[in-house]
Scaffold this active site. Structure first.
Site, PDB file in Angstrom:
ATOM      1  N   HIS A  75      28.753  46.313  59.581  1.00 52.99           N
ATOM      2  CA  HIS A  75      29.678  47.449  59.493  1.00 52.99           C
ATOM      3  C   HIS A  75      29.089  48.501  58.573  1.00 52.99           C
ATOM      4  O   HIS A  75      28.603  48.197  57.497  1.00 52.99           O
ATOM      5  CB  HIS A  75      31.043  47.000  58.937  1.00 52.99           C
ATOM      6  CG  HIS A  75      31.924  46.380  59.970  1.00 52.99           C
ATOM      7  ND1 HIS A  75      33.283  46.521  59.941  1.00 52.99           N
ATOM      8  CD2 HIS A  75      31.635  45.642  61.063  1.00 52.99           C
ATOM      9  CE1 HIS A  75      33.812  45.890  60.985  1.00 52.99           C
ATOM     10  NE2 HIS A  75      32.826  45.339  61.682  1.00 52.99           N
ATOM     11  N   TYR A 203      41.925  49.986  55.544  1.00 45.54           N
ATOM     12  CA  TYR A 203      42.727  49.705  54.342  1.00 45.54           C
ATOM     13  C   TYR A 203      43.768  50.823  54.256  1.00 45.54           C
ATOM     14  O   TYR A 203      43.408  51.995  54.214  1.00 45.54           O
ATOM     15  CB  TYR A 203      41.874  49.774  53.083  1.00 45.54           C
ATOM     16  CG  TYR A 203      40.868  48.674  52.883  1.00 45.54           C
ATOM     17  CD1 TYR A 203      39.612  48.727  53.473  1.00 45.54           C
ATOM     18  CD2 TYR A 203      41.164  47.576  52.075  1.00 45.54           C
ATOM     19  CE1 TYR A 203      38.673  47.717  53.266  1.00 45.54           C
ATOM     20  CE2 TYR A 203      40.226  46.568  51.856  1.00 45.54           C
ATOM     21  CZ  TYR A 203      38.987  46.656  52.450  1.00 45.54           C
ATOM     22  OH  TYR A 203      38.060  45.654  52.243  1.00 45.54           O
ATOM     23  N   PRO A 295      41.633  40.495  46.449  1.00 48.94           N
ATOM     24  CA  PRO A 295      40.701  40.609  47.581  1.00 48.94           C
ATOM     25  C   PRO A 295      40.539  42.026  48.138  1.00 48.94           C
ATOM     26  O   PRO A 295      39.786  42.238  49.064  1.00 48.94           O
ATOM     27  CB  PRO A 295      41.306  39.676  48.627  1.00 48.94           C
ATOM     28  CG  PRO A 295      42.704  39.456  48.218  1.00 48.94           C
ATOM     29  CD  PRO A 295      42.780  39.660  46.749  1.00 48.94           C
ATOM     30  N   LYS A 299      35.370  41.221  47.124  1.00 47.26           N
ATOM     31  CA  LYS A 299      34.373  40.856  46.119  1.00 47.26           C
ATOM     32  C   LYS A 299      34.410  39.395  45.681  1.00 47.26           C
ATOM     33  O   LYS A 299      33.521  38.951  44.949  1.00 47.26           O
ATOM     34  CB  LYS A 299      34.559  41.750  44.874  1.00 47.26           C
ATOM     35  CG  LYS A 299      34.180  43.194  45.115  1.00 47.26           C
ATOM     36  CD  LYS A 299      32.671  43.380  45.276  1.00 47.26           C
ATOM     37  CE  LYS A 299      32.315  44.725  45.876  1.00 47.26           C
ATOM     38  NZ  LYS A 299      31.864  44.592  47.276  1.00 47.26           N
ATOM     39  N   TYR A 387      31.350  49.107  47.359  1.00 47.90           N
ATOM     40  CA  TYR A 387      31.861  48.243  48.419  1.00 47.90           C
ATOM     41  C   TYR A 387      30.734  47.407  49.040  1.00 47.90           C
ATOM     42  O   TYR A 387      30.899  46.210  49.276  1.00 47.90           O
ATOM     43  CB  TYR A 387      32.537  49.082  49.515  1.00 47.90           C
ATOM     44  CG  TYR A 387      33.360  48.244  50.477  1.00 47.90           C
ATOM     45  CD1 TYR A 387      32.772  47.663  51.604  1.00 47.90           C
ATOM     46  CD2 TYR A 387      34.711  48.010  50.256  1.00 47.90           C
ATOM     47  CE1 TYR A 387      33.511  46.884  52.476  1.00 47.90           C
ATOM     48  CE2 TYR A 387      35.456  47.232  51.139  1.00 47.90           C
ATOM     49  CZ  TYR A 387      34.845  46.665  52.243  1.00 47.90           C
ATOM     50  OH  TYR A 387      35.579  45.870  53.106  1.00 47.90           O
TER      51      TYR A 387
HETATM   52  P1  FAS Z   1      36.509  27.836  46.114  1.00 49.02           P
HETATM   53  O1  FAS Z   1      37.880  27.792  45.507  1.00 49.02           O
HETATM   54  O2  FAS Z   1      36.317  28.382  47.474  1.00 49.02           O
HETATM   55  O3  FAS Z   1      35.892  26.335  46.159  1.00 49.02           O
HETATM   56  C1  FAS Z   1      36.092  25.442  45.079  1.00 49.02           C
HETATM   57  C2  FAS Z   1      36.038  24.038  45.640  1.00 49.02           C
HETATM   58  O4  FAS Z   1      36.160  23.108  44.538  1.00 49.02           O
HETATM   59  C3  FAS Z   1      37.194  23.756  46.586  1.00 49.02           C
HETATM   60  O5  FAS Z   1      36.701  23.225  47.792  1.00 49.02           O
HETATM   61  C4  FAS Z   1      38.063  22.755  45.811  1.00 49.02           C
HETATM   62  O6  FAS Z   1      38.680  21.812  46.684  1.00 49.02           O
HETATM   63  C5  FAS Z   1      37.038  22.079  44.914  1.00 49.02           C
HETATM   64  N1  FAS Z   1      37.606  21.514  43.680  1.00 49.02           N
HETATM   65  C6  FAS Z   1      38.583  22.028  42.907  1.00 49.02           C
HETATM   66  N2  FAS Z   1      38.805  21.212  41.853  1.00 49.02           N
HETATM   67  C7  FAS Z   1      37.932  20.168  41.970  1.00 49.02           C
HETATM   68  C8  FAS Z   1      37.680  18.997  41.204  1.00 49.02           C
HETATM   69  N3  FAS Z   1      38.361  18.742  40.097  1.00 49.02           N
HETATM   70  N4  FAS Z   1      36.720  18.133  41.624  1.00 49.02           N
HETATM   71  C9  FAS Z   1      36.009  18.408  42.760  1.00 49.02           C
HETATM   72  N5  FAS Z   1      36.202  19.506  43.535  1.00 49.02           N
HETATM   73  C10 FAS Z   1      37.164  20.363  43.138  1.00 49.02           C
HETATM   74  N6  FAS Z   1      37.780  36.628  48.747  1.00 49.02           N
HETATM   75  C11 FAS Z   1      37.459  37.695  49.489  1.00 49.02           C
HETATM   76  O7  FAS Z   1      36.405  38.292  49.253  1.00 49.02           O
HETATM   77  N7  FAS Z   1      38.296  38.112  50.517  1.00 49.02           N
HETATM   78  C12 FAS Z   1      39.470  37.452  50.808  1.00 49.02           C
HETATM   79  O8  FAS Z   1      40.205  37.837  51.709  1.00 49.02           O
HETATM   80  C13 FAS Z   1      39.835  36.328  50.054  1.00 49.02           C
HETATM   81  N8  FAS Z   1      40.992  35.639  50.328  1.00 49.02           N
HETATM   82  C14 FAS Z   1      41.330  34.553  49.542  1.00 49.02           C
HETATM   83  C15 FAS Z   1      42.522  33.819  49.768  1.00 49.02           C
HETATM   84  C16 FAS Z   1      42.866  32.731  48.959  1.00 49.02           C
HETATM   85  C17 FAS Z   1      44.153  31.948  49.198  1.00 49.02           C
HETATM   86  C18 FAS Z   1      42.023  32.367  47.889  1.00 49.02           C
HETATM   87  C19 FAS Z   1      42.394  31.193  46.978  1.00 49.02           C
HETATM   88  C20 FAS Z   1      40.841  33.073  47.653  1.00 49.02           C
HETATM   89  C21 FAS Z   1      40.488  34.171  48.484  1.00 49.02           C
HETATM   90  N9  FAS Z   1      39.304  34.893  48.286  1.00 49.02           N
HETATM   91  C22 FAS Z   1      38.955  35.961  49.020  1.00 49.02           C
HETATM   92  C23 FAS Z   1      38.395  34.513  47.277  1.00 49.02           C
HETATM   93  C24 FAS Z   1      37.573  33.381  47.827  1.00 49.02           C
HETATM   94  O9  FAS Z   1      36.913  33.800  48.982  1.00 49.02           O
HETATM   95  C25 FAS Z   1      36.686  32.918  46.721  1.00 49.02           C
HETATM   96  O10 FAS Z   1      36.063  33.992  46.052  1.00 49.02           O
HETATM   97  C26 FAS Z   1      35.654  31.941  47.201  1.00 49.02           C
HETATM   98  O11 FAS Z   1      36.309  30.917  47.880  1.00 49.02           O
HETATM   99  C27 FAS Z   1      34.892  31.476  45.976  1.00 49.02           C
HETATM  100  O12 FAS Z   1      34.229  30.342  46.320  1.00 49.02           O
HETATM  101  P2  FAS Z   1      34.107  29.138  45.263  1.00 49.02           P
HETATM  102  O13 FAS Z   1      33.714  29.691  43.949  1.00 49.02           O
HETATM  103  O14 FAS Z   1      33.247  28.128  45.948  1.00 49.02           O
HETATM  104  O15 FAS Z   1      35.595  28.580  45.062  1.00 49.02           O
HETATM  105  C1  PHB Z   2      39.132  39.612  55.565  1.00 48.49           C
HETATM  106  O1  PHB Z   2      38.616  39.926  56.657  1.00 48.49           O
HETATM  107  O2  PHB Z   2      39.711  38.514  55.395  1.00 48.49           O
HETATM  108  C2  PHB Z   2      39.061  40.589  54.411  1.00 48.49           C
HETATM  109  C3  PHB Z   2      38.271  41.715  54.534  1.00 48.49           C
HETATM  110  C4  PHB Z   2      38.207  42.610  53.476  1.00 48.49           C
HETATM  111  C5  PHB Z   2      38.935  42.360  52.324  1.00 48.49           C
HETATM  112  C6  PHB Z   2      39.732  41.217  52.206  1.00 48.49           C
HETATM  113  C7  PHB Z   2      39.793  40.319  53.266  1.00 48.49           C
HETATM  114  O3  PHB Z   2      38.890  43.249  51.295  1.00 48.49           O
END
Ligand code: FAS
Ligand code: PHB
Length: 392
Positions: A75, A203, A295, A299, A387
């Site tokens: 994109h 957005y 989000p 980032k 971005y």
């Molecule tokens: P994660 O949370 O993905 O992974 C951590 C892992 O550690 C998990 O699998 C968990 O089960 C495991 N864990 C936890 N405690 C543990 C323990 N005690 N022992 C062993 N394992 C354990 N980012 C965006 O850029 N765009 C989005 O739209 C977006 N939407 C999101 C929606 C939600 C609901 C959440 C929670 C986050 C969102 N994020 C988004 C942010 C997300 O993408 C994170 O930045 C990304 O998952 C980060 O990855 P990790 O650091 O690996 O953490």
């Molecule tokens: C998504 O596609 O899930 C998405 C894209 C951009 C954002 C957040 C979520 O800033």
């Protein structure tokens, strides 16, 4: 007691832990991943959708980028909507670095496939992970699986266990400095097997609240609307969701909106959070274990990737050259970029949401910011370079 030895013990089998594990494997550094959930549970999460160039490069370095290149969608801009006005921010007018739309779920799937192919050691469904001996040169993880006790002895521990993990809390409270801002709203997101409303992300901010139109592929759309922190998904029928989305997206685009049943529906709270330092003795935090962004700026996953880049290179320096300088400065290097991502995510969130406490003046400031983005090339350039992702 099941005992294992490794060089780097990684807590968390999400994108941070898996990407670090795969990069370490490429240079022969042994590692074990311990994950609290099952693989199916991890792969069932629907999260981020936009990958910065830096993350794509790391996937290439880890030899895991093939599908992202084949199925990812580059994109070159985004659309910002403000009530019924809208403006497109081009990336290539300011910096030659498109982003790639490719779901975090797919990145995680690709990383697990690569890990399985190289027979990386991964323990799932682990419980009661405890980190011990961080002040020694041989720290240990203890945990249980189905009641059986396990121990891993290692050189270093990578805390990649997300916001609700154990790693951050292993850093003594009198050493940790935490910064937090909790937003007075959440995002309700759905997936629908419908063609995206537009070929780029939209957005939108309107008097009815924030909305985001994103996608995963040509027949899988990802939409979000602003919701109350008190809401739950049962209160949001598909009809209510689609109505709310149409109240916020500029009308010029609505003729292309194809609604359909949601195949996933979830609510994410929004917060900004940073833990300093991101290391303590032989423990190093990566990703959501150390920081959270709303989000709005896409980032979260991308800042986890830059942490992994810094930690991987620091560990490589140690194992290949016995040089600990980069390890000693990991937190300082990672935080310099983390805070810039925090700022951009906070700024995008302030610009694009309806805040309950906002005065009419605050609303006029949002509109003035939007008009600047419509008319001033420097404002457009600033949004574009942040971005697509600042350099590592
Ligand atoms: P994660 O949370 O993905 O992974 C951590 C892992 O550690 C998990 O699998 C968990 O089960 C495991 N864990 C936890 N405690 C543990 C323990 N005690 N022992 C062993 N394992 C354990 N980012 C965006 O850029 N765009 C989005 O739209 C977006 N939407 C999101 C929606 C939600 C609901 C959440 C929670 C986050 C969102 N994020 C988004 C942010 C997300 O993408 C994170 O930045 C990304 O998952 C980060 O990855 P990790 O650091 O690996 O953490
Ligand atoms: C998504 O596609 O899930 C998405 C894209 C951009 C954002 C957040 C979520 O800033």
């Amino acid at each position: 007691m099941n005992s294992e030895q490794t060089q780097v013990a990684i807590i968390g089998g999400g994108p941070s832990g898996l990407l670090l594990g795969q990069l370490l494997h490429t240079v022969g550094i042994d590692n074990i991943v311990v994950e609290r959930q099952t693989k199916a549970h991890v792969l069932g999460r629907i999260r981020a959708g936009v990958l910065e160039r830096g993350l794509i490069s790391l996937l290439e370095q880890a030899a895991v980028a093939e599908r992202a290149h084949a199925e990812g969608d580059p994109h070159d801009g985004v659309v910002l909507g403000f009530n019924n006005q809208h403006t497109r921010i081009s990336f290539s007018d300011h910096i030659d670095k498109p982003v790639v739309v490719y779901g975090q779920t797919e990145v995680t799937r690709d990383l697990y496939e690569a890990r399985d192919k190289c027979q990386g050691r991964t323990h799932f469904s682990v419980e009661d992970v405890i980190i011990k001996g961080l002040d020694s040169d041989r720290p240990e993880l203890t945990f249980s699986i189905n009641g059986a006790e396990h121990l891993i002895a290692c050189d270093y521990v990578a805390g990649c266990d997300g916001f609700h993990g154990v790693s951050r809390h292993t850093i003594p409270a009198d050493i940790r400095q935490e910064y937090e801002k909790v937003y007075p709203f959440g995002w309700l997101g759905i997936l629908s097997e419908t063609p995206p409303i537009h070929d780029e992300l939209i957005y939108a901010n309107s008097d009815n609240g924030f909305a985001l139109c994103s996608m995963r592929n040509s027949n899988l759309s990802r939409y979000y609307v602003q919701c109350s922190t008190d809401d739950n998904t049962e209160q949001w029928s598909d009809d209510r969701f689609w109505h709310q989305l149409q109240q916020s997206v500029p009308q010029d685009f609505l003729c292309n909106l194809q609604t359909g049943p949601s195949i996933e529906k979830s609510i994410a709270p929004l917060r900004s959070f940073v833990c300093e330092p991101m290391q303590w003795q032989r423990l190093f935090l990566c990703g959501d274990a150390a920081h959270i962004v709303p989000p709005t700026g896409a980032k979260g996953l991308n800042t986890a990737a830059s942490d992994v880049h810094y930690l991987f290179n620091a560990l490589k320096d140690f194992y290949q050259s016995n040089n600990t300088t980069s390890l000693d400065h990991y937190s300082q290097h990672a935080l310099a970029r983390v805070w810039k991502a925090e700022r951009f995510s906070w700024w995008m969130t302030q610009l694009l949401h309806q805040f309950p406490e906002h005065t009419t003046f605050d609303k006029r400031m949002q509109h003035a910011e939007f008009e600047l983005l419509q008319t001033q090339v420097e404002a457009q350039a600033n949004l574009a370079v942040n971005y697509v992702g600042l350099p590592y």
